[in-house]
Motif scaffolding. Structure first.
Motif, PDB file in Angstrom:
ATOM      1  N   GLY A   1      -2.249  -6.263   0.917  1.00 49.33           N
ATOM      2  CA  GLY A   1      -3.070  -6.328  -0.288  1.00 49.33           C
ATOM      3  C   GLY A   1      -2.281  -6.838  -1.483  1.00 49.33           C
ATOM      4  O   GLY A   1      -2.760  -7.691  -2.246  1.00 49.33           O
ATOM      5  N   LEU A   2      -1.047  -6.342  -1.642  1.00 51.25           N
ATOM      6  CA  LEU A   2      -0.195  -6.789  -2.745  1.00 51.25           C
ATOM      7  C   LEU A   2       0.181  -8.256  -2.578  1.00 51.25           C
ATOM      8  O   LEU A   2       0.202  -9.031  -3.553  1.00 51.25           O
ATOM      9  CB  LEU A   2       1.064  -5.929  -2.814  1.00 51.25           C
ATOM     10  CG  LEU A   2       2.048  -6.272  -3.939  1.00 51.25           C
ATOM     11  CD1 LEU A   2       1.419  -5.983  -5.300  1.00 51.25           C
ATOM     12  CD2 LEU A   2       3.339  -5.471  -3.785  1.00 51.25           C
ATOM     13  N   LEU A   3       0.460  -8.670  -1.340  1.00 48.92           N
ATOM     14  CA  LEU A   3       0.818 -10.056  -1.075  1.00 48.92           C
ATOM     15  C   LEU A   3      -0.334 -10.998  -1.422  1.00 48.92           C
ATOM     16  O   LEU A   3      -0.135 -12.042  -2.071  1.00 48.92           O
ATOM     17  CB  LEU A   3       1.205 -10.212   0.401  1.00 48.92           C
ATOM     18  CG  LEU A   3       1.484 -11.634   0.895  1.00 48.92           C
ATOM     19  CD1 LEU A   3       2.712 -12.210   0.208  1.00 48.92           C
ATOM     20  CD2 LEU A   3       1.677 -11.633   2.412  1.00 48.92           C
ATOM     21  N   LEU A   4      -1.554 -10.640  -1.012  1.00 49.20           N
ATOM     22  CA  LEU A   4      -2.711 -11.482  -1.307  1.00 49.20           C
ATOM     23  C   LEU A   4      -2.958 -11.566  -2.813  1.00 49.20           C
ATOM     24  O   LEU A   4      -3.294 -12.635  -3.340  1.00 49.20           O
ATOM     25  CB  LEU A   4      -3.945 -10.928  -0.593  1.00 49.20           C
ATOM     26  CG  LEU A   4      -3.918 -11.041   0.934  1.00 49.20           C
ATOM     27  CD1 LEU A   4      -5.103 -10.319   1.550  1.00 49.20           C
ATOM     28  CD2 LEU A   4      -3.915 -12.501   1.365  1.00 49.20           C
ATOM     29  N   GLU A   5      -2.756 -10.463  -3.503  1.00 46.18           N
ATOM     30  CA  GLU A   5      -2.895 -10.468  -4.967  1.00 46.18           C
ATOM     31  C   GLU A   5      -1.857 -11.381  -5.604  1.00 46.18           C
ATOM     32  O   GLU A   5      -2.167 -12.163  -6.516  1.00 46.18           O
ATOM     33  CB  GLU A   5      -2.733  -9.038  -5.497  1.00 46.18           C
ATOM     34  CG  GLU A   5      -2.793  -8.898  -7.007  1.00 46.18           C
ATOM     35  CD  GLU A   5      -2.490  -7.485  -7.439  1.00 46.18           C
ATOM     36  OE1 GLU A   5      -1.378  -7.225  -7.951  1.00 46.18           O
ATOM     37  OE2 GLU A   5      -3.364  -6.614  -7.253  1.00 46.18           O
ATOM     38  N   ALA A   6      -0.620 -11.318  -5.109  1.00 44.16           N
ATOM     39  CA  ALA A   6       0.449 -12.166  -5.653  1.00 44.16           C
ATOM     40  C   ALA A   6       0.164 -13.641  -5.393  1.00 44.16           C
ATOM     41  O   ALA A   6       0.439 -14.504  -6.244  1.00 44.16           O
ATOM     42  CB  ALA A   6       1.792 -11.766  -5.046  1.00 44.16           C
ATOM     43  N   ILE A   7      -0.395 -13.956  -4.225  1.00 46.74           N
ATOM     44  CA  ILE A   7      -0.737 -15.344  -3.920  1.00 46.74           C
ATOM     45  C   ILE A   7      -1.839 -15.835  -4.857  1.00 46.74           C
ATOM     46  O   ILE A   7      -1.762 -16.953  -5.406  1.00 46.74           O
ATOM     47  CB  ILE A   7      -1.153 -15.475  -2.445  1.00 46.74           C
ATOM     48  CG1 ILE A   7       0.063 -15.276  -1.527  1.00 46.74           C
ATOM     49  CG2 ILE A   7      -1.794 -16.839  -2.181  1.00 46.74           C
ATOM     50  CD1 ILE A   7      -0.279 -15.223  -0.054  1.00 46.74           C
ATOM     51  N   ARG A   8      -2.864 -14.996  -5.070  1.00 47.40           N
ATOM     52  CA  ARG A   8      -3.959 -15.387  -5.964  1.00 47.40           C
ATOM     53  C   ARG A   8      -3.462 -15.652  -7.375  1.00 47.40           C
ATOM     54  O   ARG A   8      -3.900 -16.582  -8.045  1.00 47.40           O
ATOM     55  CB  ARG A   8      -5.032 -14.293  -5.999  1.00 47.40           C
ATOM     56  CG  ARG A   8      -5.908 -14.221  -4.774  1.00 47.40           C
ATOM     57  CD  ARG A   8      -7.141 -13.374  -5.027  1.00 47.40           C
ATOM     58  NE  ARG A   8      -6.790 -12.007  -5.401  1.00 47.40           N
ATOM     59  CZ  ARG A   8      -6.637 -11.014  -4.536  1.00 47.40           C
ATOM     60  NH1 ARG A   8      -6.776 -11.250  -3.227  1.00 47.40           N
ATOM     61  NH2 ARG A   8      -6.339  -9.792  -4.945  1.00 47.40           N
TER      62      ARG A   8
ATOM     63  N   LEU B   1      12.410  -4.626  -2.865  1.00 49.27           N
ATOM     64  CA  LEU B   1      11.654  -5.419  -3.834  1.00 49.27           C
ATOM     65  C   LEU B   1      10.643  -4.577  -4.599  1.00 49.27           C
ATOM     66  O   LEU B   1      10.018  -5.064  -5.545  1.00 49.27           O
ATOM     67  CB  LEU B   1      10.916  -6.554  -3.121  1.00 49.27           C
ATOM     68  CG  LEU B   1      11.771  -7.713  -2.601  1.00 49.27           C
ATOM     69  CD1 LEU B   1      10.924  -8.626  -1.718  1.00 49.27           C
ATOM     70  CD2 LEU B   1      12.389  -8.495  -3.742  1.00 49.27           C
ATOM     71  N   GLY B   2      10.450  -3.329  -4.172  1.00 50.38           N
ATOM     72  CA  GLY B   2       9.488  -2.452  -4.837  1.00 50.38           C
ATOM     73  C   GLY B   2       8.089  -2.541  -4.259  1.00 50.38           C
ATOM     74  O   GLY B   2       7.148  -1.982  -4.835  1.00 50.38           O
ATOM     75  N   ALA B   3       7.931  -3.214  -3.119  1.00 50.47           N
ATOM     76  CA  ALA B   3       6.618  -3.347  -2.487  1.00 50.47           C
ATOM     77  C   ALA B   3       6.387  -2.183  -1.525  1.00 50.47           C
ATOM     78  O   ALA B   3       7.332  -1.525  -1.082  1.00 50.47           O
ATOM     79  CB  ALA B   3       6.530  -4.678  -1.738  1.00 50.47           C
ATOM     80  N   PRO B   4       5.133  -1.903  -1.160  1.00 49.08           N
ATOM     81  CA  PRO B   4       4.842  -0.786  -0.251  1.00 49.08           C
ATOM     82  C   PRO B   4       5.405  -1.037   1.140  1.00 49.08           C
ATOM     83  O   PRO B   4       5.470  -2.174   1.599  1.00 49.08           O
ATOM     84  CB  PRO B   4       3.310  -0.745  -0.210  1.00 49.08           C
ATOM     85  CG  PRO B   4       2.841  -1.567  -1.368  1.00 49.08           C
ATOM     86  CD  PRO B   4       3.910  -2.575  -1.626  1.00 49.08           C
ATOM     87  N   ARG B   5       5.792   0.037   1.827  1.00 53.47           N
ATOM     88  CA  ARG B   5       6.240  -0.095   3.217  1.00 53.47           C
ATOM     89  C   ARG B   5       5.072  -0.059   4.193  1.00 53.47           C
ATOM     90  O   ARG B   5       5.223  -0.428   5.353  1.00 53.47           O
ATOM     91  CB  ARG B   5       7.256   0.995   3.556  1.00 53.47           C
ATOM     92  CG  ARG B   5       6.693   2.406   3.556  1.00 53.47           C
ATOM     93  CD  ARG B   5       7.734   3.454   3.883  1.00 53.47           C
ATOM     94  NE  ARG B   5       8.324   3.280   5.190  1.00 53.47           N
ATOM     95  CZ  ARG B   5       9.102   4.182   5.776  1.00 53.47           C
ATOM     96  NH1 ARG B   5       9.402   5.314   5.141  1.00 53.47           N
ATOM     97  NH2 ARG B   5       9.594   3.980   6.973  1.00 53.47           N
ATOM     98  N   ASP B   6       3.891   0.384   3.716  1.00 53.18           N
ATOM     99  CA  ASP B   6       2.698   0.375   4.554  1.00 53.18           C
ATOM    100  C   ASP B   6       2.190  -1.058   4.688  1.00 53.18           C
ATOM    101  O   ASP B   6       2.031  -1.782   3.693  1.00 53.18           O
ATOM    102  CB  ASP B   6       1.610   1.259   3.935  1.00 53.18           C
ATOM    103  CG  ASP B   6       0.323   1.220   4.730  1.00 53.18           C
ATOM    104  OD1 ASP B   6       0.248   1.900   5.764  1.00 53.18           O
ATOM    105  OD2 ASP B   6      -0.594   0.475   4.322  1.00 53.18           O
TER     106      ASP B   6
ATOM    107  N   VAL C   1       6.241 -11.190   2.847  1.00 51.28           N
ATOM    108  CA  VAL C   1       6.598 -10.257   3.920  1.00 51.28           C
ATOM    109  C   VAL C   1       5.524  -9.189   4.072  1.00 51.28           C
ATOM    110  O   VAL C   1       5.069  -8.600   3.076  1.00 51.28           O
ATOM    111  CB  VAL C   1       7.960  -9.577   3.631  1.00 51.28           C
ATOM    112  CG1 VAL C   1       8.278  -8.550   4.728  1.00 51.28           C
ATOM    113  CG2 VAL C   1       9.072 -10.614   3.542  1.00 51.28           C
ATOM    114  N   VAL C   2       5.123  -8.963   5.319  1.00 51.85           N
ATOM    115  CA  VAL C   2       4.298  -7.811   5.681  1.00 51.85           C
ATOM    116  C   VAL C   2       5.153  -6.934   6.587  1.00 51.85           C
ATOM    117  O   VAL C   2       5.525  -7.361   7.684  1.00 51.85           O
ATOM    118  CB  VAL C   2       3.005  -8.234   6.402  1.00 51.85           C
ATOM    119  CG1 VAL C   2       2.213  -7.005   6.834  1.00 51.85           C
ATOM    120  CG2 VAL C   2       2.155  -9.127   5.501  1.00 51.85           C
ATOM    121  N   PRO C   3       5.510  -5.724   6.151  1.00 54.09           N
ATOM    122  CA  PRO C   3       6.472  -4.918   6.915  1.00 54.09           C
ATOM    123  C   PRO C   3       5.895  -4.410   8.225  1.00 54.09           C
ATOM    124  O   PRO C   3       4.771  -3.925   8.283  1.00 54.09           O
ATOM    125  CB  PRO C   3       6.777  -3.753   5.968  1.00 54.09           C
ATOM    126  CG  PRO C   3       5.563  -3.651   5.088  1.00 54.09           C
ATOM    127  CD  PRO C   3       5.068  -5.056   4.916  1.00 54.09           C
ATOM    128  N   GLY C   4       6.720  -4.541   9.283  1.00 52.11           N
ATOM    129  CA  GLY C   4       6.292  -4.042  10.580  1.00 52.11           C
ATOM    130  C   GLY C   4       7.420  -3.385  11.344  1.00 52.11           C
ATOM    131  O   GLY C   4       7.260  -3.047  12.517  1.00 52.11           O
TER     132      GLY C   4
END
Length: 313
Positions: free
Chosen positions: A113-120, A102-107, A89-92
């Motif tokens: 950036g967090l999503l790409l790191e998690a995918i890697r 989930l504790g992820a950024p709302r920005d 999810v990328v919040p919009g």
């Protein structure tokens, strides 16, 4: 890795230029990325269904909670299972309750950036979901007053208004003072697998809030927590108002907004970790899931589904 990016072009907090940057960043890492923009209500459901049936590895939803809800309903159209892609999810949107829970950024940029790191790194989290009638929901549902407020906000948005915390507060006050919900308690609650340690609910209720995680929603930066023990790892929680009198309503709202929330009182009922229950009302009442207005329903049949979805986070 085969990925589908579902973009809501009318998302509240991401303009075209920001979305272009985010899509470019995702495309740089996800070499086999398909991008699809939604064009109508329910389109994200169709895209999510296709992603599962065509065996995509990941589906990324760029939009608000409504977009995420539609994507998940599409992905799980045939039920949970190993074939269902992981969700990113990328919040919009305006509230972005799910991604924040989930504790992820709302920005959006930080979340990407967090999503790409998690995918890697191959990070996945498995969460339980709720199901009501034939609809999946991720974090909340409501029957009565809160759903009527959601319906009022949707009407305002259809007239061009932006879904801000102020709009929700004004809509809540207007609905509470001018609506019919607080004048009667018509909701029957039937818990399908009662806890032997808890008395069976008796009487009728004026409104019911259901949570699959904590918090229920946010008022700007502040979490609103009617059921603070709710979790993606347990069953469903509920808070039911026996009456929507001024004193009970204001006290419960204040307790839910507290830094240490613990709503309680003689006029409310709380239950934790429920596997299933049914709400019925005659006449029908307003209903909502994940902030999406469903109209007025006579019955809402709830089921908790453990380990229903993998999330990239």
């Amino acid at each position: 890795m085969r990925a589908l990016l579902v973009v809501n072009p009318t998302a509240t907090t991401t303009g075209p230029r920001t979305r272009e940057v985010l899509v470019s960043a995702l495309s740089a890492q996800l070499r086999d990325l398909e991008v699809a923009e939604t064009t109508h209500r329910g389109h994200a459901i169709e895209l999510g269904t296709r992603a599962t049936r065509e065996e995509f590895d990941v589906v990324v939803a760029l939009g608000g909670d409504g977009t995420v809800n539609e994507v998940v309903n599409g992905m799980l159209a045939d039920g949970p299972g190993e074939r269902v892609p992981a969700l990113g999810v990328v919040p919009g949107g305006s509230a972005n309750v799910f991604i924040r829970a989930l504790g992820a950024p709302r920005d959006a940029v930080d979340a990407t950036g967090l999503l790409l790191e998690a995918i890697r790194e191959g990070r996945r989290r498995t969460i339980g979901l709720g199901r009501v009638n034939d609809r999946w929901f991720i974090f909340c549902a409501g029957y009565g007053l809160d759903a009527a407020v959601v319906g009022r906000v949707e009407k305002a948005r259809s007239r061009g208004r932006t879904a801000t915390p102020g709009l929700y507060v004004r809509s809540a006050v207007t609905q509470y003072t001018g609506g019919t919900e607080r004048r009667a308690s018509n909701v029957e609650l039937k818990i399908e697998t009662p806890d032997p340690g808890q008395p069976e609910p008796s009487g009728r209720f004026g409104a019911v809030i259901v949570q699959n995680c904590s918090p229920w929603t946010y008022l700007g930066p502040r979490p609103v927590n009617p059921c603070p023990d709710a979790s993606f790892e347990t069953g469903l929680d509920l808070l039911a108002f026996r009456t929507l009198g001024v004193t009970t309503t204001l006290r419960t709202v204040w307790q839910a907004l507290s830094p240490s929330p613990d709503p309680h009182g003689r006029k409310i009922l709380r239950r934790h970790d429920l596997s299933g229950f049914v709400l019925r009302s005659d006449p029908p009442l307003a209903a909502q899931v994940d902030g999406d207005y469903l109209g007025e329903l006579s019955e809402m049949r709830f089921t908790s589904v453990p380990a229903a979805l993998r999330v990239v986070v």
